[in-house]
Write a protein that holds these residues in place. Structure first.
Motif, mmCIF file in Angstrom:
data_model
loop_
_atom_site.group_PDB
_atom_site.id
_atom_site.type_symbol
_atom_site.label_atom_id
_atom_site.label_comp_id
_atom_site.label_asym_id
_atom_site.label_seq_id
_atom_site.Cartn_x
_atom_site.Cartn_y
_atom_site.Cartn_z
ATOM 1 N N ARG A 171 -10.908 10.463 2.565
ATOM 2 C CA ARG A 171 -11.517 9.882 1.560
ATOM 3 C C ARG A 171 -12.332 10.537 0.583
ATOM 4 O O ARG A 171 -12.199 10.396 -0.471
ATOM 5 N N LEU A 172 -13.119 11.484 1.189
ATOM 6 C CA LEU A 172 -13.849 12.586 0.363
ATOM 7 C C LEU A 172 -13.011 13.256 -0.718
ATOM 8 O O LEU A 172 -13.143 13.444 -1.737
ATOM 9 N N VAL A 227 1.016 -1.165 -0.150
ATOM 10 C CA VAL A 227 -0.152 -0.245 -0.037
ATOM 11 C C VAL A 227 0.954 1.228 -0.069
ATOM 12 O O VAL A 227 0.363 2.248 -0.936
ATOM 13 N N GLY A 228 2.039 1.182 0.771
ATOM 14 C CA GLY A 228 2.971 2.177 0.919
ATOM 15 C C GLY A 228 3.499 2.791 -0.447
ATOM 16 O O GLY A 228 3.741 3.714 -0.857
ATOM 17 N N ILE A 229 4.123 1.640 -1.077
ATOM 18 C CA ILE A 229 4.589 1.833 -2.355
ATOM 19 C C ILE A 229 3.697 2.207 -3.515
ATOM 20 O O ILE A 229 4.147 3.254 -4.291
ATOM 21 N N ASP A 230 2.735 1.846 -3.357
ATOM 22 C CA ASP A 230 1.600 2.372 -4.428
ATOM 23 C C ASP A 230 1.049 3.716 -4.234
ATOM 24 O O ASP A 230 1.334 4.543 -5.238
ATOM 25 N N TRP A 231 1.137 4.298 -2.757
ATOM 26 C CA TRP A 231 1.072 5.525 -2.552
ATOM 27 C C TRP A 231 2.061 6.507 -3.068
ATOM 28 O O TRP A 231 2.009 7.446 -3.893
ATOM 29 N N PRO A 240 -10.116 3.149 -0.044
ATOM 30 C CA PRO A 240 -10.365 2.653 1.097
ATOM 31 C C PRO A 240 -9.038 2.382 2.128
ATOM 32 O O PRO A 240 -9.606 2.033 3.278
ATOM 33 N N HIS A 241 -8.029 2.657 1.663
ATOM 34 C CA HIS A 241 -6.756 2.824 2.587
ATOM 35 C C HIS A 241 -6.446 4.116 3.075
ATOM 36 O O HIS A 241 -5.387 4.652 3.790
ATOM 37 N N VAL A 242 -7.614 5.118 2.921
ATOM 38 C CA VAL A 242 -7.305 6.452 3.516
ATOM 39 C C VAL A 242 -8.081 6.421 4.977
ATOM 40 O O VAL A 242 -9.252 5.946 5.013
ATOM 41 N N GLY A 243 -7.361 7.069 6.084
ATOM 42 C CA GLY A 243 -8.162 6.694 7.296
ATOM 43 C C GLY A 243 -9.154 7.646 7.679
ATOM 44 O O GLY A 243 -10.258 6.952 8.368
#
Length: 395
Positions: free
Chosen positions: A206-207, A139-143, A198-201
Protein backbone atom coordinates in the motif's frame (compact mmCIF):
# COMPACT_ATOMS: atom_id res chain seq x y z
CA UNK A 1 6.07 25.99 -40.41
CA UNK A 2 2.51 24.78 -40.79
CA UNK A 3 1.94 21.19 -39.73
CA UNK A 4 -0.50 18.85 -41.49
CA UNK A 5 -2.04 15.90 -39.71
CA UNK A 6 -4.38 13.09 -40.70
CA UNK A 7 -7.09 13.35 -38.07
CA UNK A 8 -10.55 12.11 -39.06
CA UNK A 9 -13.34 14.56 -39.39
CA UNK A 10 -11.97 17.91 -40.52
CA UNK A 11 -11.81 17.67 -44.30
CA UNK A 12 -10.81 15.14 -46.92
CA UNK A 13 -7.36 14.88 -48.48
CA UNK A 14 -5.60 12.27 -50.54
CA UNK A 15 -7.15 10.17 -53.24
CA UNK A 16 -10.72 10.76 -54.33
CA UNK A 17 -13.39 8.56 -52.83
CA UNK A 18 -16.43 7.28 -54.55
CA UNK A 19 -19.44 8.39 -52.54
CA UNK A 20 -22.34 6.01 -52.21
CA UNK A 21 -25.58 7.88 -51.48
CA UNK A 22 -27.01 5.33 -49.07
CA UNK A 23 -25.89 2.66 -46.64
CA UNK A 24 -23.32 2.14 -43.90
CA UNK A 25 -19.91 3.70 -44.63
CA UNK A 26 -21.37 5.31 -47.76
CA UNK A 27 -18.56 7.89 -47.81
CA UNK A 28 -15.86 5.23 -48.04
CA UNK A 29 -14.70 3.58 -51.24
CA UNK A 30 -14.49 0.20 -49.46
CA UNK A 31 -15.78 -0.80 -46.01
CA UNK A 32 -12.28 -2.06 -45.16
CA UNK A 33 -11.02 1.53 -45.35
CA UNK A 34 -12.53 2.05 -41.91
CA UNK A 35 -9.24 0.72 -40.50
CA UNK A 36 -6.90 2.53 -42.88
CA UNK A 37 -6.49 5.84 -41.04
CA UNK A 38 -7.65 4.86 -37.56
CA UNK A 39 -5.57 6.92 -35.14
CA UNK A 40 -5.07 6.96 -31.37
CA UNK A 41 -7.24 10.08 -31.19
CA UNK A 42 -10.29 7.81 -31.45
CA UNK A 43 -9.67 6.64 -27.87
CA UNK A 44 -10.69 10.10 -26.66
CA UNK A 45 -14.28 8.93 -27.25
CA UNK A 46 -13.74 6.20 -24.64
CA UNK A 47 -12.26 8.73 -22.23
CA UNK A 48 -15.19 11.10 -22.68
CA UNK A 49 -17.78 8.35 -22.29
CA UNK A 50 -16.07 6.73 -19.31
CA UNK A 51 -15.75 9.98 -17.36
CA UNK A 52 -19.50 10.56 -17.67
CA UNK A 53 -20.10 7.21 -15.95
CA UNK A 54 -17.45 7.78 -13.27
CA UNK A 55 -18.73 11.26 -12.44
CA UNK A 56 -22.37 10.14 -12.34
CA UNK A 57 -21.45 7.35 -9.91
CA UNK A 58 -20.20 9.78 -7.25
CA UNK A 59 -22.37 12.82 -7.96
CA UNK A 60 -23.76 14.28 -4.71
CA UNK A 61 -27.29 14.27 -6.06
CA UNK A 62 -29.96 11.70 -5.36
CA UNK A 63 -31.73 11.05 -8.64
CA UNK A 64 -33.68 7.85 -9.28
CA UNK A 65 -31.97 5.77 -11.93
CA UNK A 66 -28.71 7.71 -11.83
CA UNK A 67 -26.71 4.67 -10.76
CA UNK A 68 -28.30 2.56 -13.49
CA UNK A 69 -27.49 5.26 -16.02
CA UNK A 70 -23.89 5.42 -14.82
CA UNK A 71 -23.53 1.65 -15.07
CA UNK A 72 -24.98 1.59 -18.59
CA UNK A 73 -22.61 4.34 -19.75
CA UNK A 74 -19.65 2.51 -18.16
CA UNK A 75 -20.71 -0.61 -20.07
CA UNK A 76 -20.79 1.42 -23.27
CA UNK A 77 -17.30 2.81 -22.59
CA UNK A 78 -15.96 -0.67 -21.89
CA UNK A 79 -17.46 -1.98 -25.13
CA UNK A 80 -15.96 0.95 -27.05
CA UNK A 81 -12.55 0.26 -25.51
CA UNK A 82 -12.64 -3.39 -26.59
CA UNK A 83 -13.87 -2.50 -30.09
CA UNK A 84 -11.29 0.24 -30.64
CA UNK A 85 -8.48 -1.95 -29.32
CA UNK A 86 -9.45 -4.70 -31.75
CA UNK A 87 -9.76 -2.18 -34.59
CA UNK A 88 -6.34 -0.77 -33.75
CA UNK A 89 -4.82 -4.24 -33.98
CA UNK A 90 -6.32 -4.61 -37.45
CA UNK A 91 -4.99 -1.16 -38.35
CA UNK A 92 -1.45 -2.10 -37.29
CA UNK A 93 -1.59 -5.45 -39.10
CA UNK A 94 -3.07 -4.18 -42.37
CA UNK A 95 -1.54 -0.69 -42.52
CA UNK A 96 1.69 -0.79 -40.47
CA UNK A 97 3.33 2.11 -42.30
CA UNK A 98 0.38 4.43 -41.66
CA UNK A 99 0.24 3.27 -38.04
CA UNK A 100 3.92 4.06 -37.52
CA UNK A 101 3.43 7.34 -39.32
CA UNK A 102 1.20 8.64 -36.53
CA UNK A 103 4.22 8.87 -34.23
CA UNK A 104 6.19 10.88 -36.77
CA UNK A 105 3.41 13.44 -37.18
CA UNK A 106 3.96 16.28 -34.66
CA UNK A 107 0.21 16.68 -34.06
CA UNK A 108 -1.17 13.13 -34.21
CA UNK A 109 1.68 11.82 -32.03
CA UNK A 110 0.34 13.79 -29.08
CA UNK A 111 -2.81 11.67 -29.00
CA UNK A 112 -0.90 8.51 -28.10
CA UNK A 113 -1.77 9.47 -24.55
CA UNK A 114 -5.45 8.76 -25.25
CA UNK A 115 -5.32 4.92 -25.25
CA UNK A 116 -3.64 4.92 -21.83
CA UNK A 117 -6.23 7.28 -20.34
CA UNK A 118 -9.04 5.29 -21.93
CA UNK A 119 -7.87 2.13 -20.15
CA UNK A 120 -7.45 3.95 -16.83
CA UNK A 121 -10.89 5.57 -17.06
CA UNK A 122 -12.71 2.34 -17.89
CA UNK A 123 -10.72 0.54 -15.20
CA UNK A 124 -11.82 3.03 -12.53
CA UNK A 125 -15.41 2.64 -13.69
CA UNK A 126 -15.07 -1.14 -13.41
CA UNK A 127 -13.98 -0.77 -9.80
CA UNK A 128 -16.67 1.75 -8.86
CA UNK A 129 -19.60 0.52 -10.96
CA UNK A 130 -18.78 -2.98 -12.15
CA UNK A 131 -18.51 -4.82 -8.83
CA UNK A 132 -22.25 -5.36 -8.65
CA UNK A 133 -22.15 -7.15 -12.00
CA UNK A 134 -18.71 -8.73 -11.96
CA UNK A 135 -18.15 -9.36 -8.27
CA UNK A 136 -14.51 -9.74 -7.13
CA UNK A 137 -13.41 -9.98 -10.75
CA UNK A 138 -13.97 -6.23 -11.07
CA UNK A 139 -10.94 -5.55 -8.89
CA UNK A 140 -8.78 -7.85 -10.98
CA UNK A 141 -9.94 -6.25 -14.22
CA UNK A 142 -9.18 -2.81 -12.84
CA UNK A 143 -5.69 -3.96 -11.87
CA UNK A 144 -5.02 -5.19 -15.40
CA UNK A 145 -6.31 -1.99 -16.99
CA UNK A 146 -4.51 0.21 -14.46
CA UNK A 147 -1.17 -1.53 -14.92
CA UNK A 148 -1.48 -1.49 -18.73
CA UNK A 149 -2.65 2.12 -18.84
CA UNK A 150 0.02 3.24 -16.38
CA UNK A 151 2.81 1.51 -18.29
CA UNK A 152 1.67 3.01 -21.61
CA UNK A 153 1.15 6.42 -20.01
CA UNK A 154 4.66 6.51 -18.54
CA UNK A 155 6.03 5.58 -21.97
CA UNK A 156 4.13 8.36 -23.74
CA UNK A 157 5.10 10.91 -21.07
CA UNK A 158 8.75 10.42 -22.06
CA UNK A 159 8.59 9.09 -25.63
CA UNK A 160 6.46 11.83 -27.21
CA UNK A 161 8.42 14.74 -25.64
CA UNK A 162 11.60 12.96 -26.78
CA UNK A 163 10.29 12.86 -30.35
CA UNK A 164 9.32 16.52 -30.11
CA UNK A 165 12.83 17.42 -28.98
CA UNK A 166 14.78 15.25 -31.41
CA UNK A 167 12.66 14.60 -34.53
CA UNK A 168 9.53 16.68 -34.93
CA UNK A 169 9.66 19.94 -36.87
CA UNK A 170 7.98 22.35 -34.44
CA UNK A 171 7.83 26.11 -34.72
CA UNK A 172 7.91 28.73 -31.98
CA UNK A 173 4.15 29.26 -32.13
CA UNK A 174 3.00 25.66 -32.52
CA UNK A 175 2.06 24.89 -28.90
CA UNK A 176 -1.53 23.67 -28.56
CA UNK A 177 -3.65 21.80 -26.03
CA UNK A 178 -2.78 18.44 -27.56
CA UNK A 179 0.75 18.74 -26.14
CA UNK A 180 -0.78 17.85 -22.77
CA UNK A 181 -2.20 14.53 -23.97
CA UNK A 182 0.98 12.43 -23.59
CA UNK A 183 1.89 13.83 -20.16
CA UNK A 184 -1.51 13.70 -18.46
CA UNK A 185 -1.81 9.86 -18.23
CA UNK A 186 0.44 9.64 -15.13
CA UNK A 187 -1.96 12.03 -13.37
CA UNK A 188 -4.89 9.79 -14.29
CA UNK A 189 -2.86 6.84 -12.96
CA UNK A 190 -2.35 8.72 -9.69
CA UNK A 191 -6.06 9.47 -9.32
CA UNK A 192 -7.24 5.97 -10.20
CA UNK A 193 -4.36 4.12 -8.54
CA UNK A 194 -5.30 5.65 -5.19
CA UNK A 195 -8.64 3.84 -5.46
CA UNK A 196 -6.79 0.52 -5.63
CA UNK A 197 -4.73 1.06 -2.46
CA UNK A 198 -7.35 -0.51 -0.13
CA UNK A 199 -7.18 -3.64 -2.30
CA UNK A 200 -3.45 -4.16 -1.71
CA UNK A 201 -2.80 -6.85 0.90
CA UNK A 202 0.46 -5.77 2.55
CA UNK A 203 1.30 -2.53 4.33
CA UNK A 204 4.46 -2.09 2.26
CA UNK A 205 2.48 -2.73 -0.91
CA UNK A 206 0.00 0.00 0.00
CA UNK A 207 2.84 2.39 0.84
CA UNK A 208 4.63 1.61 -2.42
CA UNK A 209 1.50 2.26 -4.48
CA UNK A 210 0.80 5.53 -2.65
CA UNK A 211 4.36 6.75 -3.21
CA UNK A 212 4.08 5.77 -6.88
CA UNK A 213 0.85 7.76 -7.17
CA UNK A 214 2.44 10.87 -5.65
CA UNK A 215 5.47 10.48 -7.95
CA UNK A 216 3.24 10.23 -11.02
CA UNK A 217 1.27 13.22 -9.73
CA UNK A 218 4.53 15.19 -9.84
CA UNK A 219 5.52 13.94 -13.29
CA UNK A 220 2.30 15.13 -14.83
CA UNK A 221 1.86 18.29 -12.77
CA UNK A 222 5.22 19.88 -13.55
CA UNK A 223 5.16 18.85 -17.21
CA UNK A 224 1.64 20.29 -17.52
CA UNK A 225 2.62 23.61 -15.91
CA UNK A 226 5.43 24.00 -18.45
CA UNK A 227 3.11 23.24 -21.37
CA UNK A 228 0.19 25.38 -20.15
CA UNK A 229 2.44 28.45 -19.99
CA UNK A 230 3.48 27.81 -23.61
CA UNK A 231 -0.16 27.46 -24.66
CA UNK A 232 -0.97 30.76 -22.94
CA UNK A 233 1.95 32.46 -24.70
CA UNK A 234 0.88 31.06 -28.08
CA UNK A 235 -2.71 32.23 -27.59
CA UNK A 236 -1.60 35.75 -26.75
CA UNK A 237 1.00 36.10 -29.50
CA UNK A 238 -0.49 33.95 -32.29
CA UNK A 239 -4.22 33.89 -31.38
CA UNK A 240 -6.43 30.75 -31.23
CA UNK A 241 -5.59 29.35 -34.67
CA UNK A 242 -7.62 27.06 -36.90
CA UNK A 243 -11.24 26.59 -35.85
CA UNK A 244 -10.94 22.80 -35.73
CA UNK A 245 -8.14 23.17 -33.16
CA UNK A 246 -10.11 25.39 -30.76
CA UNK A 247 -11.65 22.43 -28.84
CA UNK A 248 -8.11 21.38 -27.85
CA UNK A 249 -8.00 24.44 -25.58
CA UNK A 250 -10.30 22.50 -23.27
CA UNK A 251 -7.59 19.87 -22.72
CA UNK A 252 -5.95 22.29 -20.27
CA UNK A 253 -8.80 21.48 -17.87
CA UNK A 254 -7.68 17.83 -17.89
CA UNK A 255 -4.49 18.06 -15.82
CA UNK A 256 -6.06 20.73 -13.63
CA UNK A 257 -9.23 18.84 -12.75
CA UNK A 258 -7.49 15.48 -12.63
CA UNK A 259 -4.82 16.80 -10.27
CA UNK A 260 -7.53 18.00 -7.88
CA UNK A 261 -9.16 14.57 -8.08
CA UNK A 262 -5.81 12.82 -7.58
CA UNK A 263 -4.85 14.95 -4.59
CA UNK A 264 -8.21 14.18 -2.98
CA UNK A 265 -8.05 10.43 -3.64
CA UNK A 266 -4.47 10.20 -2.42
CA UNK A 267 -5.30 12.26 0.67
CA UNK A 268 -8.09 9.84 1.52
CA UNK A 269 -5.88 6.79 0.95
CA UNK A 270 -3.01 8.28 2.97
CA UNK A 271 -5.13 8.19 6.14
CA UNK A 272 -4.75 4.39 6.17
CA UNK A 273 -1.17 4.22 4.89
CA UNK A 274 0.99 7.06 6.22
CA UNK A 275 1.82 7.76 9.88
CA UNK A 276 1.05 11.11 11.46
CA UNK A 277 1.66 13.94 10.79
CA UNK A 278 1.95 12.94 7.12
CA UNK A 279 -1.54 11.46 6.86
CA UNK A 280 -3.04 14.72 8.14
CA UNK A 281 -0.70 16.66 5.86
CA UNK A 282 -1.93 14.73 2.84
CA UNK A 283 -5.51 15.60 3.76
CA UNK A 284 -4.61 19.27 4.20
CA UNK A 285 -2.74 19.31 0.89
CA UNK A 286 -5.76 17.84 -0.89
CA UNK A 287 -7.85 20.85 0.12
CA UNK A 288 -5.27 23.65 0.07
CA UNK A 289 -3.91 22.56 -3.29
CA UNK A 290 -7.29 21.61 -4.67
CA UNK A 291 -9.20 24.84 -4.14
CA UNK A 292 -6.69 27.23 -5.80
CA UNK A 293 -6.20 24.82 -8.70
CA UNK A 294 -9.97 24.46 -9.05
CA UNK A 295 -10.22 28.25 -9.17
CA UNK A 296 -7.75 28.47 -12.05
CA UNK A 297 -9.57 25.63 -13.82
CA UNK A 298 -12.84 27.56 -13.61
CA UNK A 299 -11.14 30.65 -15.02
CA UNK A 300 -9.75 28.60 -17.91
CA UNK A 301 -13.16 27.00 -18.49
CA UNK A 302 -14.74 30.43 -18.93
CA UNK A 303 -11.88 31.57 -21.18
CA UNK A 304 -12.07 28.43 -23.34
CA UNK A 305 -15.86 28.70 -23.53
CA UNK A 306 -15.64 32.35 -24.64
CA UNK A 307 -13.13 31.50 -27.38
CA UNK A 308 -15.21 28.51 -28.47
CA UNK A 309 -18.41 30.55 -28.71
CA UNK A 310 -16.60 33.28 -30.65
CA UNK A 311 -15.20 30.70 -33.06
CA UNK A 312 -18.55 28.91 -33.42
CA UNK A 313 -20.17 32.11 -34.66
CA UNK A 314 -17.78 32.01 -37.61
CA UNK A 315 -17.95 28.24 -38.09
CA UNK A 316 -16.80 25.37 -35.91
CA UNK A 317 -16.80 22.19 -38.05
CA UNK A 318 -17.38 18.91 -36.25
CA UNK A 319 -14.27 16.76 -35.82
CA UNK A 320 -13.02 14.22 -33.31
CA UNK A 321 -11.40 17.15 -31.50
CA UNK A 322 -14.87 17.87 -30.12
CA UNK A 323 -14.32 15.02 -27.62
CA UNK A 324 -12.08 17.50 -25.80
CA UNK A 325 -15.31 19.09 -24.58
CA UNK A 326 -15.97 15.98 -22.47
CA UNK A 327 -13.12 14.31 -20.55
CA UNK A 328 -11.44 17.54 -19.36
CA UNK A 329 -14.76 18.86 -18.06
CA UNK A 330 -15.38 15.47 -16.46
CA UNK A 331 -12.15 15.73 -14.46
CA UNK A 332 -13.39 19.08 -13.15
CA UNK A 333 -16.63 17.37 -12.08
CA UNK A 334 -14.83 14.64 -10.13
CA UNK A 335 -12.40 17.16 -8.65
CA UNK A 336 -15.26 19.41 -7.52
CA UNK A 337 -17.10 16.45 -5.99
CA UNK A 338 -13.98 15.52 -4.03
CA UNK A 339 -13.51 19.06 -2.75
CA UNK A 340 -17.18 19.27 -1.77
CA UNK A 341 -16.96 16.03 0.19
CA UNK A 342 -13.80 17.18 1.99
CA UNK A 343 -14.90 20.74 2.75
CA UNK A 344 -18.68 20.13 3.15
CA UNK A 345 -19.23 23.28 1.10
CA UNK A 346 -22.70 23.50 -0.42
CA UNK A 347 -21.43 25.83 -3.14
CA UNK A 348 -19.05 23.13 -4.37
CA UNK A 349 -21.80 20.49 -4.28
CA UNK A 350 -23.97 22.76 -6.41
CA UNK A 351 -21.00 23.52 -8.67
CA UNK A 352 -20.39 19.81 -9.27
CA UNK A 353 -23.99 19.36 -10.39
CA UNK A 354 -23.79 22.32 -12.79
CA UNK A 355 -20.52 21.04 -14.23
CA UNK A 356 -21.99 17.56 -14.62
CA UNK A 357 -24.95 19.01 -16.52
CA UNK A 358 -22.47 20.74 -18.85
CA UNK A 359 -20.54 17.48 -19.25
CA UNK A 360 -23.68 15.48 -19.98
CA UNK A 361 -24.91 17.97 -22.58
CA UNK A 362 -21.52 18.02 -24.30
CA UNK A 363 -21.30 14.22 -24.29
CA UNK A 364 -24.75 13.75 -25.79
CA UNK A 365 -24.03 16.22 -28.61
CA UNK A 366 -20.55 14.90 -29.41
CA UNK A 367 -21.58 11.23 -29.16
CA UNK A 368 -24.51 11.78 -31.52
CA UNK A 369 -22.31 13.61 -34.04
CA UNK A 370 -19.64 10.92 -33.78
CA UNK A 371 -22.15 8.11 -34.32
CA UNK A 372 -23.49 9.84 -37.40
CA UNK A 373 -20.04 10.57 -38.83
CA UNK A 374 -18.84 7.03 -38.10
CA UNK A 375 -21.90 5.44 -39.69
CA UNK A 376 -21.40 7.36 -42.92
CA UNK A 377 -17.66 6.66 -42.85
CA UNK A 378 -16.72 10.34 -42.98
CA UNK A 379 -14.80 10.24 -39.71
CA UNK A 380 -12.69 7.33 -40.95
CA UNK A 381 -11.39 9.27 -43.94
CA UNK A 382 -8.01 11.05 -43.74
CA UNK A 383 -8.34 14.72 -42.95
CA UNK A 384 -6.01 17.65 -42.90
CA UNK A 385 -5.78 20.73 -40.78
CA UNK A 386 -3.09 23.00 -39.54
CA UNK A 387 -2.88 24.27 -35.96
CA UNK A 388 -0.99 27.35 -37.10
CA UNK A 389 -3.03 30.56 -36.79
CA UNK A 390 -1.40 31.96 -39.89
CA UNK A 391 -2.97 29.19 -41.96
CA UNK A 392 -6.54 29.37 -40.72
CA UNK A 393 -7.28 32.04 -38.14
CA UNK A 394 -10.24 31.41 -35.88
CA UNK A 395 -10.61 34.85 -34.46
Amino acid sequence: MAQIVDLAGAGTVGRAYERRPFGLFKDLERPGDVFRDLGPNWFASVMGTGIVANAAAILPLQVPGLRVFATAVWGLAATMLVALTAASVVHWVRFPERARGHASNPVMAQFWGAPAMAMLTVGAGTLVLGRGLLGPAAVGIDWVLWLAGTALGLVTAVWIPYLMITRHDIGAGDAFGGWLMPVVPPMVSAATGALLIPHVGSAQGRLTLLIACYAMFGISLFASVIIITQIWSRLVTHKPGAAVMVPTLWIVLGPLGQSVTAAGNMGTAAAHVLPEPYAAGAAVFALLYGVPTWGFAMMWLVLAAAITIRTARRGLPFALTWWRFTFPVGTCVTGTIGLAARSHADVLRAGSVVLFALLLAAWLIVAAQTARGAASGRLFKPAAFTPMPSAAPAG
